[in-house]
Design a protein around this motif. Structure first.
Motif, PDB file in Angstrom:
ATOM      1  N   VAL A 244       0.820  -1.229   0.000  1.00 35.35           N
ATOM      2  CA  VAL A 244       0.000   0.000   0.000  1.00 35.35           C
ATOM      3  C   VAL A 244       0.849   1.273   0.000  1.00 35.35           C
ATOM      4  O   VAL A 244       0.313   2.375  -0.011  1.00 35.35           O
ATOM      5  CB  VAL A 244      -0.924   0.036   1.248  1.00 35.35           C
ATOM      6  CG1 VAL A 244      -1.915  -1.119   1.221  1.00 35.35           C
ATOM      7  CG2 VAL A 244      -0.108   0.014   2.538  1.00 35.35           C
ATOM      8  N   GLU A 245       2.187   1.102   0.018  1.00 30.71           N
ATOM      9  CA  GLU A 245       3.040   2.263   0.264  1.00 30.71           C
ATOM     10  C   GLU A 245       2.886   3.359  -0.791  1.00 30.71           C
ATOM     11  O   GLU A 245       2.895   4.548  -0.467  1.00 30.71           O
ATOM     12  CB  GLU A 245       4.514   1.829   0.367  1.00 30.71           C
ATOM     13  CG  GLU A 245       4.853   1.034   1.632  1.00 30.71           C
ATOM     14  CD  GLU A 245       4.278  -0.386   1.660  1.00 30.71           C
ATOM     15  OE1 GLU A 245       3.835  -0.864   0.594  1.00 30.71           O
ATOM     16  OE2 GLU A 245       4.246  -0.992   2.745  1.00 30.71           O
ATOM     17  N   GLU A 248      -0.314   5.150  -0.063  1.00 28.35           N
ATOM     18  CA  GLU A 248      -0.167   5.913   1.179  1.00 28.35           C
ATOM     19  C   GLU A 248       0.636   7.190   0.930  1.00 28.35           C
ATOM     20  O   GLU A 248       0.250   8.276   1.356  1.00 28.35           O
ATOM     21  CB  GLU A 248       0.565   5.036   2.198  1.00 28.35           C
ATOM     22  CG  GLU A 248       0.269   5.346   3.626  1.00 28.35           C
ATOM     23  CD  GLU A 248       0.715   4.174   4.507  1.00 28.35           C
ATOM     24  OE1 GLU A 248       0.079   3.944   5.506  1.00 28.35           O
ATOM     25  OE2 GLU A 248       1.696   3.488   4.136  1.00 28.35           O
ATOM     26  N   GLY A 251      -1.238   9.949  -0.482  1.00 25.31           N
ATOM     27  CA  GLY A 251      -2.318  10.510   0.332  1.00 25.31           C
ATOM     28  C   GLY A 251      -3.662   9.845   0.110  1.00 25.31           C
ATOM     29  O   GLY A 251      -4.706  10.395   0.480  1.00 25.31           O
ATOM     30  N   GLU A 253      -6.564   6.849   0.782  1.00 25.13           N
ATOM     31  CA  GLU A 253      -6.986   6.167   2.013  1.00 25.13           C
ATOM     32  C   GLU A 253      -6.502   4.714   2.013  1.00 25.13           C
ATOM     33  O   GLU A 253      -6.713   3.971   1.046  1.00 25.13           O
ATOM     34  CB  GLU A 253      -8.511   6.215   2.130  1.00 25.13           C
ATOM     35  CG  GLU A 253      -8.965   5.759   3.500  1.00 25.13           C
ATOM     36  CD  GLU A 253     -10.487   5.662   3.614  1.00 25.13           C
ATOM     37  OE1 GLU A 253     -11.200   6.177   2.743  1.00 25.13           O
ATOM     38  OE2 GLU A 253     -10.919   5.038   4.606  1.00 25.13           O
ATOM     39  N   VAL A 254      -5.880   4.340   3.131  1.00 24.35           N
ATOM     40  CA  VAL A 254      -5.301   3.003   3.263  1.00 24.35           C
ATOM     41  C   VAL A 254      -5.678   2.441   4.631  1.00 24.35           C
ATOM     42  O   VAL A 254      -5.579   3.140   5.637  1.00 24.35           O
ATOM     43  CB  VAL A 254      -3.754   3.112   3.129  1.00 24.35           C
ATOM     44  CG1 VAL A 254      -3.075   1.910   3.728  1.00 24.35           C
ATOM     45  CG2 VAL A 254      -3.352   3.297   1.675  1.00 24.35           C
ATOM     46  N   ILE A 258      -5.668  -0.875   0.077  1.00 27.65           N
ATOM     47  CA  ILE A 258      -6.007   0.441  -0.490  1.00 27.65           C
ATOM     48  C   ILE A 258      -7.535   0.498  -0.541  1.00 27.65           C
ATOM     49  O   ILE A 258      -8.170  -0.343  -1.182  1.00 27.65           O
ATOM     50  CB  ILE A 258      -5.394   0.594  -1.895  1.00 27.65           C
ATOM     51  CG1 ILE A 258      -3.870   0.375  -1.832  1.00 27.65           C
ATOM     52  CG2 ILE A 258      -5.737   1.954  -2.484  1.00 27.65           C
ATOM     53  CD1 ILE A 258      -3.199   0.207  -3.195  1.00 27.65           C
ATOM     54  N   THR A 266     -10.318   4.624  -5.842  1.00 24.94           N
ATOM     55  CA  THR A 266      -9.769   5.134  -4.581  1.00 24.94           C
ATOM     56  C   THR A 266     -10.422   6.485  -4.292  1.00 24.94           C
ATOM     57  O   THR A 266     -11.296   6.938  -5.040  1.00 24.94           O
ATOM     58  CB  THR A 266      -8.244   5.333  -4.688  1.00 24.94           C
ATOM     59  OG1 THR A 266      -8.010   6.379  -5.646  1.00 24.94           O
ATOM     60  CG2 THR A 266      -7.526   4.062  -5.111  1.00 24.94           C
TER      61      THR A 266
END
Ligand code: FAD
Length: 414
Positions: A244-245, A248, A251, A253-254, A258, A266
């Motif tokens: 998910v980096e 993340e 910005g 949402e995680v 994801i 997203t």
């Protein structure tokens, strides 16, 4: 004007987005970026036939010509490092910046690490990528013994193969039962009995304390209870963490994945997420967010996102399903059984042919079918259509799911 689709992650889900876009007539550019050196390949064989079959099975989803013929620009060995949402661009490790109109995150997951002394010693392996499977395949030949840390599906599949290859096999599982996270107690107990009968040592509710070695090679696993199990080969397979980096950092949402909406979008409408990395609201989990790790989920989501990019978004409502092959055992699971509070077994587990019907309250939420493909096909249809099947009728000795759902269309049997 034709637009540019950029897909990050060239696994099962990323491949499917690219292939479906072309299949459905998308005219813009399609770029598929993957950090592995290989063309997109299937992971399921890596814990099954790929470890034992000779000659090696071909695991590529498609050969190079497919990408050329379909104008899919495939960038292997390139890792995406950052998303610039303002400029609609992604930075790669190659130093390039790639522009997008639509961005798809299909970054999958990586193996969870154990904070355990000795995991860096030679002979301690994990299994997620093709290169991992090549290493494991080679080591299985002359190891004689294997300790598998983690009694989930991958652990059981490798255990099944190790037994078939004649290895002394021990499976160490921290939870009180095998496949505890994703299987009913009835199915876990079946596996336990099956593998003990096949000669494996199954240690549930047991944690390893350290892996010991000599001259840089693993030679034993010491358990938390002090017991030392000699072995030159240790496989650690204790689940995955979603990648998910990138999301993340941008910005988005995680939260254990994801987070996407029912259209797999997203919090930025030009960015989608699919496959193992995506957490979406599922009608089949009462609208709760779920993250599903399976090939059918990756391919169904890939197709759904291609449709959305083509301007035909539909809520993603596919029924989750999964399969596992372990020697002669063919398991198929329709639906999400997590959180069920009643299970009814049909058939005889002692014969290796049975199904477990799982209910949450009055609702049938999933069916685990062991060597009963007809039940699986019927269960997919029943759950997809939300047929009101009650625990009382399933419990009746005369209950037959196939006749309850009516004639099965070929599509439901796919
Ligand atoms: C050994 C094994 C056996 C399995 N068996 C079964 C089975 O029997 N049945 C079943 O249904 N499912 C099975 N699965 C699960 C199934 O393979 C996965 O659910 C599926 O592969 C998910 O697809 P994906 O595209 O989301 O992720 P992946 O296939 O993991 O692909 C993600 C790709 O993205 C790449 N990537 C990550 N970050 C970046 C980045 N920043 N830049 C570029 N590339 C990046 C990764 O390296 C990877 O190549 C198995 C998995 C494994 C590992």
């Amino acid at each position: 004007m034709a637009s540019a689709v950029l897909i990050l992650g060239a696994g099962q889900a990323g491949f499917q987005v690219a292939a479906s876009l072309r299949e459905k007539g998308f005219a813009g550019t399609v770029t598929l970026v993957g950090d592995e050196p290989h063309l997109p390949y299937q992971r399921p064989p890596l814990s099954k036939g790929y470890l034992a079959l000779s000659p090696l099975p071909d695991v590529l989803i498609r050969h190079e010509k497919f990408y050329q013929d379909n104008r899919i620009e495939l960038r292997t060995g390139a890792r995406a490092t950052a998303i610039d949402r303002t400029r609609h661009a992604v930075a790669l490790t190659t130093g390039e910046m790639l522009q997008y109109d639509h961005l798809v995150l299909a970054t999958g997951g990586r193996n969870r690490q154990l904070s355990l002394e000795g995991t860096d010693i030679d002979g301690v392996l994990s299994l997620r990528h093709l290169d991992d499977a090549d290493r494991l395949r080679q080591r299985l030949q002359d190891a004689g013994r294997i300790v598998i840390i983690g009694g989930g599906y991958i652990g059981l599949e490798v255990g099944s193969l190790a037994l078939a290859l004649g290895l002394e096999t021990c499976i160490v599982e921290a939870a009180p039962r095998l496949v505890a996270r994703v299987a009913s107690t009835e199915l876990s107990e079946f596996f336990h009995r099956h593998y003990e009968k096949a000669g494996a040592r199954i240690l549930c509710g047991t944690t390893p304390a350290r892996i010991q070695g000599s001259a840089g090679h693993a030679d034993s696993v010491q358990l938390a209870n002090g017991e030392v199990i000699p072995t030159k080969l240790v496989l650690i397979c204790v689940g995955i963490l979603p990648n998910v980096e990138l999301a993340e950092g941008a910005g988005l949402e995680v939260a254990n994945g994801i987070v996407v909406d029912q259209f797999l979008r997203t919090s930025d409408p030009s960015i989608y997420a699919v496959g193992d990395c995506a957490r979406y609201p599922s009608r089949h989990a009462g609208g709760e967010l779920v993250r599903v790790e399976s090939v059918p989920n990756a391919t169904d989501q890939g197709r759904a996102v291609a449709e959305a990019i083509l301007g035909r978004p539909k809520p993603f409502e596919s029924l989750p399903w999964f399969w596992s092959e372990q020697g002669k055992l063919r398991l198929q699971i329709a639906g999400l059984i997590q959180g069920h509070d009643r299970a009814i077994v049909k058939g005889d587990p002692a014969s290796g042919t049975f199904s477990v019907f799982c209910f949450r309250g009055p609702t049938l939420v999933g069916v685990e079918s062991m060597n009963r493909p007809v039940d699986f096909v019927a269960a997919r249809r029943a759950l997809t259509e939300g047929l009101p099947i009650t625990a009382e009728e399933v419990a009746n000795a005369a209950f037959d799911l196939k006749s309850r759902v009516g004639p099965l269309r070929p599509a439901a049997a796919a």
